[in-house]
Design a protein around this motif. Sequence first.
Motif, PDB file in Angstrom:
ATOM      1  N   VAL A   1      34.097  39.974  35.628  1.00  0.00           N
ATOM      2  CA  VAL A   1      34.749  41.208  35.174  1.00  0.00           C
ATOM      3  C   VAL A   1      35.312  41.974  36.371  1.00  0.00           C
ATOM      4  CG1 VAL A   1      34.373  43.473  34.103  1.00  0.00           C
ATOM      5  CG2 VAL A   1      33.344  41.435  33.090  1.00  0.00           C
ATOM      6  N   CYS A   2      34.536  42.027  37.447  1.00  0.00           N
ATOM      7  CA  CYS A   2      34.909  42.848  38.603  1.00  0.00           C
ATOM      8  C   CYS A   2      35.884  42.161  39.549  1.00  0.00           C
ATOM      9  CB  CYS A   2      33.654  43.301  39.336  1.00  0.00           C
ATOM     10  SG  CYS A   2      32.650  44.426  38.323  1.00  0.00           S
ATOM     11  N   GLN A   3      36.213  40.891  39.303  1.00  0.00           N
ATOM     12  CA  GLN A   3      37.247  40.214  40.091  1.00  0.00           C
ATOM     13  C   GLN A   3      38.613  40.814  39.787  1.00  0.00           C
ATOM     14  OE1 GLN A   3      36.775  36.128  38.876  1.00  0.00           O
ATOM     15  NE2 GLN A   3      35.943  35.534  40.858  1.00  0.00           N
ATOM     16  N   GLU A   4      38.778  41.303  38.576  1.00  0.00           N
ATOM     17  CA  GLU A   4      40.055  41.871  38.146  1.00  0.00           C
ATOM     18  C   GLU A   4      40.132  43.331  38.573  1.00  0.00           C
ATOM     19  OE1 GLU A   4      42.435  40.141  36.619  1.00  0.00           O
ATOM     20  OE2 GLU A   4      41.201  38.320  36.593  1.00  0.00           O
ATOM     21  N   GLU A   5      41.073  43.630  39.461  1.00  0.00           N
ATOM     22  CA  GLU A   5      41.203  45.016  39.932  1.00  0.00           C
ATOM     23  C   GLU A   5      41.455  45.978  38.788  1.00  0.00           C
ATOM     24  OE1 GLU A   5      43.700  45.866  43.307  1.00  0.00           O
ATOM     25  OE2 GLU A   5      43.138  43.963  44.237  1.00  0.00           O
ATOM     26  N   GLU A   6      42.181  45.512  37.780  1.00  0.00           N
ATOM     27  CA  GLU A   6      42.478  46.359  36.624  1.00  0.00           C
ATOM     28  C   GLU A   6      41.187  46.781  35.911  1.00  0.00           C
ATOM     29  OE1 GLU A   6      44.807  46.021  32.326  1.00  0.00           O
ATOM     30  OE2 GLU A   6      44.968  44.384  33.778  1.00  0.00           O
TER      31      GLU A   6
END
Length: 145
Positions: free
Chosen positions: A116-121
């Motif tokens: 989840v936290c890999q995506e900056e968005e």
Amino acid sequence: MNTLQESNVILNVAREDKTAAIRRVGQKLVDNGYVAAPYIEGMLAREESMTTYIGNGVAIPHSMPEYVQHIQHSGIVIAQYPEGVDFGGGNVAYLVIGIAGKGEEHMEVLSQIAIVCQEEENVDKLVHASTAQQVMEVISQGAEL
């Protein structure tokens, strides 16, 4: 028992150092019945041995292996720091996510949060969420918790 629930989300925490931030999420894991108090010492020991900062403004404090016997149920606590927490080396965490995974669930919980936290968005949405419900929606869309 749900791994992530609204009572596990702490919004708009004032600036504090990383030790205080780790103690805060650790204490919430204790308060909500996921771990016994000694688990917090394991979280601090883990941070001393190697940083739990994973990038993208996120740190995921968790315990050293010898403290896993203090885990009663798998749980996740998310603390949002609008001003950030200095994790050293120029790394600032705006989300401090304390986790406790029971048995085989530990790596699963850790990897789901990391995905989840890999995506900056996603991180941006979590950092700017104004309700616990918004935080839970972002996490649940990206992970099967």
